[in-house]
Every structure is written in C-alpha cells, then in structure tokens.
Scaffold this motif. Structure first.
Motif, PDB file in Angstrom:
ATOM      1  N   VAL A 148       0.821  -1.274  -0.168  1.00  0.00           N
ATOM      2  CA  VAL A 148      -0.064   0.126   0.019  1.00  0.00           C
ATOM      3  C   VAL A 148       0.890   1.307   0.012  1.00  0.00           C
ATOM      4  CG1 VAL A 148      -1.661   1.319   1.178  1.00  0.00           C
ATOM      5  CG2 VAL A 148      -2.079  -1.165   1.144  1.00  0.00           C
ATOM      6  N   ALA A 149       2.103   0.991   0.812  1.00  0.00           N
ATOM      7  CA  ALA A 149       2.809   2.338   0.607  1.00  0.00           C
ATOM      8  C   ALA A 149       3.446   2.621  -0.844  1.00  0.00           C
ATOM      9  CB  ALA A 149       3.958   2.163   1.482  1.00  0.00           C
ATOM     10  N   ASP A 150       3.850   1.608  -1.281  1.00  0.00           N
ATOM     11  CA  ASP A 150       3.960   1.618  -2.739  1.00  0.00           C
ATOM     12  C   ASP A 150       3.089   2.496  -3.735  1.00  0.00           C
ATOM     13  OD1 ASP A 150       6.533   0.621  -2.023  1.00  0.00           O
ATOM     14  OD2 ASP A 150       6.371  -1.096  -3.196  1.00  0.00           O
ATOM     15  N   GLN A 151       1.792   1.986  -3.409  1.00  0.00           N
ATOM     16  CA  GLN A 151       0.730   2.505  -4.272  1.00  0.00           C
ATOM     17  C   GLN A 151       0.394   3.900  -3.865  1.00  0.00           C
ATOM     18  OE1 GLN A 151      -3.212   2.350  -3.255  1.00  0.00           O
ATOM     19  NE2 GLN A 151      -3.799   1.401  -5.081  1.00  0.00           N
ATOM     20  N   THR A 152       0.843   4.301  -2.585  1.00  0.00           N
ATOM     21  CA  THR A 152       0.576   5.731  -2.342  1.00  0.00           C
ATOM     22  C   THR A 152       1.683   6.529  -3.047  1.00  0.00           C
ATOM     23  OG1 THR A 152      -0.074   5.067   0.001  1.00  0.00           O
ATOM     24  CG2 THR A 152       0.636   7.374  -0.303  1.00  0.00           C
ATOM     25  N   ILE A 153       2.957   6.069  -2.819  1.00  0.00           N
ATOM     26  CA  ILE A 153       4.042   6.977  -3.689  1.00  0.00           C
ATOM     27  C   ILE A 153       3.798   7.153  -5.202  1.00  0.00           C
ATOM     28  CG2 ILE A 153       6.364   7.056  -3.925  1.00  0.00           C
ATOM     29  CD1 ILE A 153       5.632   7.646  -1.241  1.00  0.00           C
ATOM     30  N   GLY A 154       3.275   6.070  -5.664  1.00  0.00           N
ATOM     31  CA  GLY A 154       3.096   5.929  -7.256  1.00  0.00           C
ATOM     32  C   GLY A 154       1.794   6.973  -7.214  1.00  0.00           C
ATOM     33  N   MET A 155       1.118   7.011  -6.644  1.00  0.00           N
ATOM     34  CA  MET A 155      -0.315   7.937  -6.934  1.00  0.00           C
ATOM     35  C   MET A 155       0.582   9.595  -6.773  1.00  0.00           C
ATOM     36  SD  MET A 155      -3.674   6.591  -5.153  1.00  0.00           S
ATOM     37  CE  MET A 155      -4.742   5.513  -6.166  1.00  0.00           C
ATOM     38  N   MET A 156       1.435   9.586  -5.962  1.00  0.00           N
ATOM     39  CA  MET A 156       1.906  11.042  -5.650  1.00  0.00           C
ATOM     40  C   MET A 156       2.678  11.436  -7.097  1.00  0.00           C
ATOM     41  SD  MET A 156       3.424  11.144  -1.735  1.00  0.00           S
ATOM     42  CE  MET A 156       2.250  10.929  -0.402  1.00  0.00           C
ATOM     43  N   LEU A 157       3.579  10.715  -7.453  1.00  0.00           N
ATOM     44  CA  LEU A 157       4.267  10.714  -8.647  1.00  0.00           C
ATOM     45  C   LEU A 157       3.258  10.921  -9.703  1.00  0.00           C
ATOM     46  CD1 LEU A 157       7.085   8.106  -7.958  1.00  0.00           C
ATOM     47  CD2 LEU A 157       7.241  10.715  -7.906  1.00  0.00           C
ATOM     48  N   ALA A 158       2.248  10.040  -9.791  1.00  0.00           N
ATOM     49  CA  ALA A 158       1.520  10.086 -11.228  1.00  0.00           C
ATOM     50  C   ALA A 158       0.697  11.343 -11.112  1.00  0.00           C
ATOM     51  CB  ALA A 158       0.701   8.900 -11.036  1.00  0.00           C
ATOM     52  N   LEU A 159       0.290  11.955  -9.912  1.00  0.00           N
ATOM     53  CA  LEU A 159      -0.547  13.209  -9.922  1.00  0.00           C
ATOM     54  C   LEU A 159       0.327  14.241 -10.265  1.00  0.00           C
ATOM     55  CD1 LEU A 159      -2.649  12.203  -6.776  1.00  0.00           C
ATOM     56  CD2 LEU A 159      -3.604  12.677  -9.083  1.00  0.00           C
ATOM     57  N   GLY A 160       1.371  14.185  -9.592  1.00  0.00           N
ATOM     58  CA  GLY A 160       2.349  15.509  -9.738  1.00  0.00           C
ATOM     59  C   GLY A 160       2.983  15.469 -11.223  1.00  0.00           C
ATOM     60  N   ARG A 161       3.227  14.567 -11.830  1.00  0.00           N
ATOM     61  CA  ARG A 161       3.779  14.342 -13.037  1.00  0.00           C
ATOM     62  C   ARG A 161       2.782  14.344 -14.193  1.00  0.00           C
ATOM     63  NH1 ARG A 161       9.197  13.923 -13.689  1.00  0.00           N
ATOM     64  NH2 ARG A 161       8.666  14.919 -15.703  1.00  0.00           N
ATOM     65  N   ARG A 162       1.189  14.390 -13.802  1.00  0.00           N
ATOM     66  CA  ARG A 162       0.184  14.433 -14.696  1.00  0.00           C
ATOM     67  C   ARG A 162       0.133  13.230 -15.857  1.00  0.00           C
ATOM     68  NH1 ARG A 162      -0.493  20.849 -16.192  1.00  0.00           N
ATOM     69  NH2 ARG A 162      -2.512  19.805 -17.209  1.00  0.00           N
ATOM     70  N   PHE A 163       0.657  12.244 -15.310  1.00  0.00           N
ATOM     71  CA  PHE A 163       0.705  10.791 -16.139  1.00  0.00           C
ATOM     72  C   PHE A 163      -0.446  10.712 -16.951  1.00  0.00           C
ATOM     73  CE2 PHE A 163       4.337   8.618 -13.405  1.00  0.00           C
ATOM     74  CZ  PHE A 163       5.300   9.467 -14.075  1.00  0.00           C
ATOM     75  N   ARG A 164      -1.865  10.673 -16.228  1.00  0.00           N
ATOM     76  CA  ARG A 164      -2.883  10.364 -16.983  1.00  0.00           C
ATOM     77  C   ARG A 164      -3.221  11.322 -18.014  1.00  0.00           C
ATOM     78  NH1 ARG A 164      -8.946   9.733 -14.090  1.00  0.00           N
ATOM     79  NH2 ARG A 164      -9.997   9.189 -16.068  1.00  0.00           N
ATOM     80  N   GLU A 165      -3.133  12.597 -17.956  1.00  0.00           N
ATOM     81  CA  GLU A 165      -3.311  13.606 -18.772  1.00  0.00           C
ATOM     82  C   GLU A 165      -2.342  13.583 -20.144  1.00  0.00           C
ATOM     83  OE1 GLU A 165      -4.353  17.348 -16.702  1.00  0.00           O
ATOM     84  OE2 GLU A 165      -3.389  16.045 -15.200  1.00  0.00           O
ATOM     85  N   GLY A 166      -1.146  13.192 -19.686  1.00  0.00           N
ATOM     86  CA  GLY A 166       0.005  12.875 -20.752  1.00  0.00           C
ATOM     87  C   GLY A 166      -0.515  11.927 -21.452  1.00  0.00           C
ATOM     88  N   GLN A 167      -0.693  10.809 -21.178  1.00  0.00           N
ATOM     89  CA  GLN A 167      -1.045   9.445 -21.975  1.00  0.00           C
ATOM     90  C   GLN A 167      -2.299   9.899 -22.829  1.00  0.00           C
ATOM     91  OE1 GLN A 167      -0.946   5.904 -20.089  1.00  0.00           O
ATOM     92  NE2 GLN A 167      -2.462   4.805 -21.389  1.00  0.00           N
ATOM     93  N   ALA A 168      -3.440  10.424 -22.060  1.00  0.00           N
ATOM     94  CA  ALA A 168      -4.646  10.838 -22.968  1.00  0.00           C
ATOM     95  C   ALA A 168      -4.298  11.915 -24.168  1.00  0.00           C
ATOM     96  CB  ALA A 168      -5.600  11.646 -22.000  1.00  0.00           C
ATOM     97  N   ALA A 169      -3.376  12.781 -24.001  1.00  0.00           N
ATOM     98  CA  ALA A 169      -2.952  13.579 -25.076  1.00  0.00           C
ATOM     99  C   ALA A 169      -2.178  12.764 -25.975  1.00  0.00           C
ATOM    100  CB  ALA A 169      -1.774  14.729 -24.507  1.00  0.00           C
ATOM    101  N   VAL A 170      -1.125  11.741 -25.979  1.00  0.00           N
ATOM    102  CA  VAL A 170      -0.706  11.096 -26.929  1.00  0.00           C
ATOM    103  C   VAL A 170      -1.506  10.230 -27.533  1.00  0.00           C
ATOM    104  CG1 VAL A 170       1.075   9.265 -27.149  1.00  0.00           C
ATOM    105  CG2 VAL A 170       1.598  10.952 -25.595  1.00  0.00           C
ATOM    106  N   ALA A 171      -2.500   9.568 -26.781  1.00  0.00           N
ATOM    107  CA  ALA A 171      -3.706   8.831 -27.280  1.00  0.00           C
ATOM    108  C   ALA A 171      -4.239   9.646 -28.231  1.00  0.00           C
ATOM    109  CB  ALA A 171      -4.541   8.180 -26.466  1.00  0.00           C
ATOM    110  N   ARG A 172      -4.545  11.034 -28.319  1.00  0.00           N
ATOM    111  CA  ARG A 172      -5.412  11.515 -29.226  1.00  0.00           C
ATOM    112  C   ARG A 172      -4.424  12.037 -30.240  1.00  0.00           C
ATOM    113  NH1 ARG A 172      -6.719  14.492 -24.456  1.00  0.00           N
ATOM    114  NH2 ARG A 172      -5.239  16.344 -24.988  1.00  0.00           N
ATOM    115  N   GLY A 173      -3.152  11.907 -30.223  1.00  0.00           N
ATOM    116  CA  GLY A 173      -2.239  12.291 -31.244  1.00  0.00           C
ATOM    117  C   GLY A 173      -1.361  13.659 -30.990  1.00  0.00           C
ATOM    118  N   SER A 174      -1.678  14.115 -29.804  1.00  0.00           N
ATOM    119  CA  SER A 174      -1.157  15.394 -29.420  1.00  0.00           C
ATOM    120  C   SER A 174       0.442  15.138 -28.713  1.00  0.00           C
ATOM    121  CB  SER A 174      -2.040  16.269 -28.492  1.00  0.00           C
ATOM    122  OG  SER A 174      -1.323  17.351 -27.985  1.00  0.00           O
TER     123      SER A 174
END
Length: 339
Positions: free
Chosen positions: A115-141
């Motif tokens: 669970v601690a690993d997941q917590t740190i992973g969420m911090m990194l994913a949120l701060g670096r906006r991984f979800r938004e970046g992947q969505a952009a690439v998927a759109r061709g942006s």
C-alpha cells in the motif's frame, strides 16, 4: 493445545488465494474450500444467507470485506476464527466476536509495503500528470502537461500506523519535509524517520501532498470535507489509500471541479459502503486530475501472498489452541467460550 490430528474445515471467501497458503492449511490438518464468487463480486457484495450457506460446518473463515455480524456468527456456532486477509476490521462486530467466544484476526504487516508503494506511485502520477499526458498522446497530441515534483515538497501524513510509517520511510528518498498528525507522539521515532509532528491545521495548510492512513472511526469520519479542504493549498493533492469515509467524496468532487485542489489519488470511496455515492465515484474517476483505483492497494502478487500466509497461520494457530501473533488479534473471546 488443541487436537493436532483432527481435520478442520476452512472456507476462503477471497480471490487470489495462493497455493502456498492452501498447502500450509492442508499440512496443518485443514480441509480448504475456496468459495466461488460471482463474476465482478467480492464477498462484501454478497447476501448474508449465501455466506451462511458456504460457512456451514466451517471452523475457520478467511474473509475479505464481508460484514461479520452477530446474526451471522450466531448462526455458525462451530466457527472459531474469522481471519481477515487485510488490516481493517470495521466490518467485524468485535463485541459479538468476544461475547460469542470467537477470535478475529487481521494480517498485520502483510501489506504495509504494497500500500505504501501505491501511495507513492499516486503522488508521482498526480504530480507529473501521467494520466493527462497519456490521454494527449492517445489523441495524437504532443502537448506537454506541465507537472510538479515530489522532490523536496511538504507531505502531510495523517495516521502513523504500519502503512503510514512505510510511506514516511519512502519519502526520505525524495528529500521531502514530512509533517505527521497522529494521536500519539513518539519523539524517538520522529528523529529516526526524519519527520515532524504537527497539529491538523498545520498539516492541512502546509502540505503539497496530503496522504491519509488513519482508521475509520467516529472521530475521523469525513475528516476531509469542505471545511478542511478550505484550509489547503489550491495546488495540493489528496491521496486516500486508507478507508472510504475519511473523505466526504461529494465535497472533494466539488473542490476539484472548482479548482480548489490540484488533484486526488483515490483507492477507496464512500460508494463502497453507501451506494448513493456511486455517481460521485464515477464523476471523480472521470476527472483528468484524479487517479482512481478499485480498492486494489494491497493487491499485488507479493502482497497477497504475504497476507494469505499470515491469515492462514492465524487460522491454524487458533484451531490448534495457541495464540496468533499479538499484533494480529483484534478480538479474542476464547476465555468466554471455555468459561
């Protein structure tokens, strides 16, 4: 000591119960039945009548999120041990466990790292906006969403149990300033792990990332709500891998929609216990600045292998008439049973 030759019936109402844990039970005179859960359902989703049917004749029950009620326990007089493959036990009627002479245990120490690993992973994913970046690439942006570091940020930690301590240890690698709010303070531990204790208001107002690791109690229910969110920075992130109910999800959704917070990482939701929140959960999960997971924080192969084995060992201990590890026992009514 109990009868070491008698075979005991043990029912597991969890998926991903590995062969090593089953072999341990069988080697210690237990017949193991793995309940066949309906597709997409956990044991917490099932009616009590179905659980009662499965558990007839069982002396041990390895349980996930099912409610362990007084009525259910009363209907199963032969059941001696309810062993949670996890660490929360708010769905277990501990008073009934004691009064009816049963034992309830948790898999203490089995999923702290997971669970601690997941917590740190969420911090990194949120701060670096991984979800938004992947969505952009998927759109061709190739437009770059500008993120923020975890490095040298202020992280607030509410609750300092085993998982909270594991998170604090990991944050040292990021040179974070760590503020901890916990009911009991240990000055030596603060020096050892490199954090500071602080009151709740200070933690809320100073944190760039706020992560929750408190149990759900009447005192902590809706700890994060409109009033407390107003105390936080609009650039802050909230991570909840602990319990749905620590956060008032409706208030969190409104804050995110109104840009009063930067984002949230959520593995637990109010809708798990209150279906009226289902639309709120779906709305949260649809936001680009939310990382949403289906209460999977403890669910890695390694984490489940560890918790499976701890749960199995607790069952064997009780059925053989010995004490499980003290940190695993949440209620023990064996003195009542033999009185």
């Amino acid at each position: 000591m109990g009868d070491l030759t008698r075979r005991h019936e043990v029912v597991v109402t969890q998926r991903f119960f590995d062969e090593a844990a089953m072999a341990y039970l069988r080697d210690h005179n237990c017949n193991v039945t793995i309940a066949e859960l309906p597709p997409g359902k956990a044991d917490g989703d099932l009616p009590e009548a179905m659980l009662r049917e499965w558990l007839q004749g069982a002396a041990g029950w390895i349980v996930g999120h099912a409610r362990v009620t007084r009525d259910l326990l009363t209907a199963l007089p032969q059941l001696k041990i309810v062993s949670r493959r996890g660490v929360g036990y708010e769905r277990v009627d501990v008073a009934a466990i004691r009064e009816l002479g049963r034992v309830a245990t948790i898999a203490a120490g089995g999923n702290d790292a997971t669970v601690a690993d997941q917590t740190i992973g969420m911090m990194l994913a949120l701060g670096r906006r991984f979800r938004e970046g992947q969505a952009a690439v998927a759109r061709g942006s190739w437009a770059i969403p500008l993120g923020t570091d975890l490095y040298r940020k202020t992280v607030g930690v509410i609750g300092l149990g085993r998982i909270g301590r594991s998170v604090v240890k990991r944050l040292s690698a990021f040179d974070c300033k760590v503020l901890v709010n916990a009911p009991r303070q240990d000055a030596d531990l603060a020096v050892q792990l490199g954090f500071e204790y602080a009151d709740l208001q200070t933690v809320l107002s100073q944190s760039d990332y706020l992560t929750l690791h408190a149990p759900l109690t009447p005192q902590t229910r809706f700890l994060i709500r409109e009033e407390t969110i107003r105390s936080m920075k609009p650039t802050a992130f909230i991570i909840n891998t602990a319990r749905g109910g620590l956060v008032e999800d409706r208030d969190l959704l409104q804050a995110l929609e109104n840009q009063r917070l930067a984002g949230a990482g959520l593995d637990v939701f109010m809708s798990e216990s209150d279906p009226s929140y289902q639309s709120v959960t779906q709305a949260l999960a649809s936001l680009p600045n939310v990382i949403a997971q289906p209460h999977s924080g403890a669910s890695t192969r390694e984490g489940l292998d560890r918790t499976n084995m701890i749960a199995a060992r607790c069952v064997v201990d009780v059925l053989h008439g010995v004490d499980p590890p003290r940190e695993c026992i949440v209620a023990d009514g064996r003195a009542v049973r033999t009185a």
